[in-house]
Design a protein around this motif. Structure first.
Motif, PDB file in Angstrom:
ATOM      1  N   VAL A 187       2.135 -19.943 -22.041  1.00  0.00           N
ATOM      2  CA  VAL A 187       2.644 -19.339 -20.809  1.00  0.00           C
ATOM      3  C   VAL A 187       4.112 -19.679 -20.604  1.00  0.00           C
ATOM      4  O   VAL A 187       4.893 -18.838 -20.152  1.00  0.00           O
ATOM      5  N   ILE A 188       4.510 -20.897 -20.953  1.00  0.00           N
ATOM      6  CA  ILE A 188       5.880 -21.338 -20.670  1.00  0.00           C
ATOM      7  C   ILE A 188       6.895 -20.648 -21.582  1.00  0.00           C
ATOM      8  O   ILE A 188       7.935 -20.157 -21.116  1.00  0.00           O
ATOM      9  N   LEU A 189       6.613 -20.595 -22.886  1.00  0.00           N
ATOM     10  CA  LEU A 189       7.603 -20.052 -23.823  1.00  0.00           C
ATOM     11  C   LEU A 189       7.970 -18.600 -23.533  1.00  0.00           C
ATOM     12  O   LEU A 189       9.161 -18.261 -23.504  1.00  0.00           O
ATOM     13  N   PRO A 190       7.006 -17.686 -23.324  1.00  0.00           N
ATOM     14  CA  PRO A 190       7.419 -16.308 -22.993  1.00  0.00           C
ATOM     15  C   PRO A 190       8.161 -16.197 -21.667  1.00  0.00           C
ATOM     16  O   PRO A 190       8.887 -15.221 -21.448  1.00  0.00           O
ATOM     17  N   SER A 191       7.989 -17.185 -20.790  1.00  0.00           N
ATOM     18  CA  SER A 191       8.647 -17.138 -19.488  1.00  0.00           C
ATOM     19  C   SER A 191      10.096 -17.587 -19.542  1.00  0.00           C
ATOM     20  O   SER A 191      10.818 -17.473 -18.535  1.00  0.00           O
ATOM     21  N   LEU A 192      10.538 -18.106 -20.686  1.00  0.00           N
ATOM     22  CA  LEU A 192      11.900 -18.625 -20.780  1.00  0.00           C
ATOM     23  C   LEU A 192      12.947 -17.524 -20.869  1.00  0.00           C
ATOM     24  O   LEU A 192      14.125 -17.772 -20.625  1.00  0.00           O
ATOM     25  N   SER A 193      12.536 -16.336 -21.256  1.00  0.00           N
ATOM     26  CA  SER A 193      13.492 -15.230 -21.372  1.00  0.00           C
ATOM     27  C   SER A 193      13.539 -14.454 -20.064  1.00  0.00           C
ATOM     28  O   SER A 193      12.518 -14.001 -19.557  1.00  0.00           O
ATOM     29  N   SER A 194      14.738 -14.315 -19.520  1.00  0.00           N
ATOM     30  CA  SER A 194      14.929 -13.590 -18.265  1.00  0.00           C
ATOM     31  C   SER A 194      16.157 -12.704 -18.401  1.00  0.00           C
ATOM     32  O   SER A 194      17.294 -13.155 -18.250  1.00  0.00           O
ATOM     33  N   ALA A 195      15.920 -11.441 -18.718  1.00  0.00           N
ATOM     34  CA  ALA A 195      17.028 -10.510 -18.878  1.00  0.00           C
ATOM     35  C   ALA A 195      17.791 -10.329 -17.567  1.00  0.00           C
ATOM     36  O   ALA A 195      19.026 -10.275 -17.547  1.00  0.00           O
ATOM     37  N   TRP A 201       4.884 -17.587 -11.065  1.00  0.00           N
ATOM     38  CA  TRP A 201       3.759 -17.973 -10.202  1.00  0.00           C
ATOM     39  C   TRP A 201       2.805 -16.808  -9.998  1.00  0.00           C
ATOM     40  O   TRP A 201       1.587 -16.984  -9.998  1.00  0.00           O
ATOM     41  N   ASN A 202       3.343 -15.610  -9.816  1.00  0.00           N
ATOM     42  CA  ASN A 202       2.515 -14.437  -9.567  1.00  0.00           C
ATOM     43  C   ASN A 202       2.063 -13.736 -10.843  1.00  0.00           C
ATOM     44  O   ASN A 202       1.343 -12.727 -10.765  1.00  0.00           O
ATOM     45  N   ASN A 203       2.477 -14.252 -11.990  1.00  0.00           N
ATOM     46  CA  ASN A 203       2.111 -13.610 -13.258  1.00  0.00           C
ATOM     47  C   ASN A 203       0.606 -13.703 -13.479  1.00  0.00           C
ATOM     48  O   ASN A 203       0.003 -14.776 -13.354  1.00  0.00           O
ATOM     49  N   PHE A 204       0.013 -12.586 -13.808  1.00  0.00           N
ATOM     50  CA  PHE A 204      -1.439 -12.539 -14.032  1.00  0.00           C
ATOM     51  C   PHE A 204      -1.793 -12.111 -15.451  1.00  0.00           C
ATOM     52  O   PHE A 204      -2.701 -12.669 -16.066  1.00  0.00           O
ATOM     53  N   LEU A 205      -1.059 -11.144 -15.991  1.00  0.00           N
ATOM     54  CA  LEU A 205      -1.418 -10.574 -17.290  1.00  0.00           C
ATOM     55  C   LEU A 205      -1.272 -11.577 -18.420  1.00  0.00           C
ATOM     56  O   LEU A 205      -2.167 -11.705 -19.268  1.00  0.00           O
ATOM     57  N   LEU A 206      -0.149 -12.299 -18.451  1.00  0.00           N
ATOM     58  CA  LEU A 206       0.081 -13.232 -19.560  1.00  0.00           C
ATOM     59  C   LEU A 206      -0.971 -14.331 -19.621  1.00  0.00           C
ATOM     60  O   LEU A 206      -1.565 -14.561 -20.692  1.00  0.00           O
ATOM     61  N   PRO A 207      -1.266 -15.049 -18.541  1.00  0.00           N
ATOM     62  CA  PRO A 207      -2.346 -16.052 -18.623  1.00  0.00           C
ATOM     63  C   PRO A 207      -3.694 -15.447 -18.971  1.00  0.00           C
ATOM     64  O   PRO A 207      -4.516 -16.084 -19.641  1.00  0.00           O
ATOM     65  N   LEU A 208      -3.927 -14.211 -18.554  1.00  0.00           N
ATOM     66  CA  LEU A 208      -5.214 -13.565 -18.838  1.00  0.00           C
ATOM     67  C   LEU A 208      -5.440 -13.382 -20.331  1.00  0.00           C
ATOM     68  O   LEU A 208      -6.563 -13.550 -20.818  1.00  0.00           O
TER      69      LEU A 208
END
Length: 300
Positions: free
Chosen positions: A164-172, A229-236
């Protein structure tokens, strides 16, 4: 004295005429006021319903008006929430804080590096990189879900915190915002003065530039934290172990079981209320930086 009084009277007349000319017609102001009130109610009514519903029992949820209080059972609902299934909700809250805090800090730092480099350094391919970043803002997360899963699976990171953390590091969006702010707020003369004094670019960045970029970085951190915090798809798609789930995925699983356990509805509603508290606290704490970051980056 009469001339001075006459000039003052003329100024007041000019100012009054300008004020009347700039003031919108009464009908326009009425329409704008009604529109703002309607939009405010549209966004606030679900929150008000959630706050009121979290104080009700299961029977009151089904039999009373949703926007008015009944028996105040908030304490009992909170007790049942944190006691249900051996208190796993506490673990979900901690997981959400780890994912959101770690991902937001990492994405903010990377956005600071990338945004500053794109704003202040001239190199071949810079415009192409900016074009790719702009394109990244437009790509929905659902399109990247499968490639992200396959990539994480190839490194054996599925069902771990890193998934979950690694994909969240990119913020265009974060890179774009920092780039705009750095181009306007960091003068080239300041960088040249630091180089003349013998400081290398890394030292200039960490000792001088980061302080100037602070409002934009706080803004990026706030948006990133809320998004993760509101991400649902990635943890799923990357988490199978319930002990690793965030609040969003955990409450969703309880909601799916509410058909067979109707009493879970009040627990889910109370959990949703508790899950919004960190976001509200963070937003109120960082609000002044958020506003200054947006306005300064736009006006300078």
């Amino acid at each position: 004295m009469s001339d001075i009084t006459a000039r003052r009277s003329r100024r007041r007349a000019v100012w009054s005429a300008g004020a009347r000319r700039d003031r919108a017609p009464l009908s326009t102001r009425f329409i704008l006021t009604v529109t703002i009130i309607a939009l405010t109610a549209y966004f606030l009514i679900p929150i008000v319903w959630m706050l009121i519903a979290s104080t009700k029992s299961t029977a009151d949820l089904n039999t009373t008006f949703g926007l008015w209080f009944s028996h105040f059972d908030l304490m009992q609902n909170l007790h049942d929430l944190f006691a249900y299934r051996d208190g796993i909700f506490r673990r979900w809250v901690v997981n959400s804080l780890i994912y959101s805090g770690g991902g937001a800090l990492g994405s903010t730092f990377l956005a600071a590096l990338c945004g500053f480099a794109l704003a202040k350094y001239r190199f071949r391919g810079r415009n192409a990189i900016m074009g790719l970043i702009f394109g990244g803002v437009l790509i929905p997360g659902t399109v990247l879900a499968l490639p992200t899963y396959l990539l994480l699976n190839s490194f054996g990171l599925i069902n771990t915190y890193w998934a979950v953390i690694l994909p969240s590091l990119s913020s265009a969006f974060g890179v774009f915002l920092v780039r705009i702010y750095a181009a306007a707020a960091v003068p080239d003369e300041l960088l040249e003065a630091g180089r003349i004094d013998g400081a290398h670019d890394v030292r200039i960045f960490f000792t001088v530039v980061l302080r100037i970029l602070l409002p934009s970085l706080v803004t990026v951190f706030l948006f990133s934290f809320i998004s993760i915090w509101n991400n649902f798809l990635l943890p799923l798609i990357v988490l199978n172990d319930q002990s690793l789930w965030p609040v969003t995925l955990g409450l969703y699983s309880w909601q799916m079981n509410a058909m067979s356990e109707p009493d879970l509805v009040r627990i889910v509603v109370t959990g949703s209320m508790v899950g919004t508290i960190p976001l509200v606290v963070l937003f109120l704490t960082l609000q002044k930086y958020w506003r200054s970051g947006i306005t300064t980056g736009a006006l300078k």
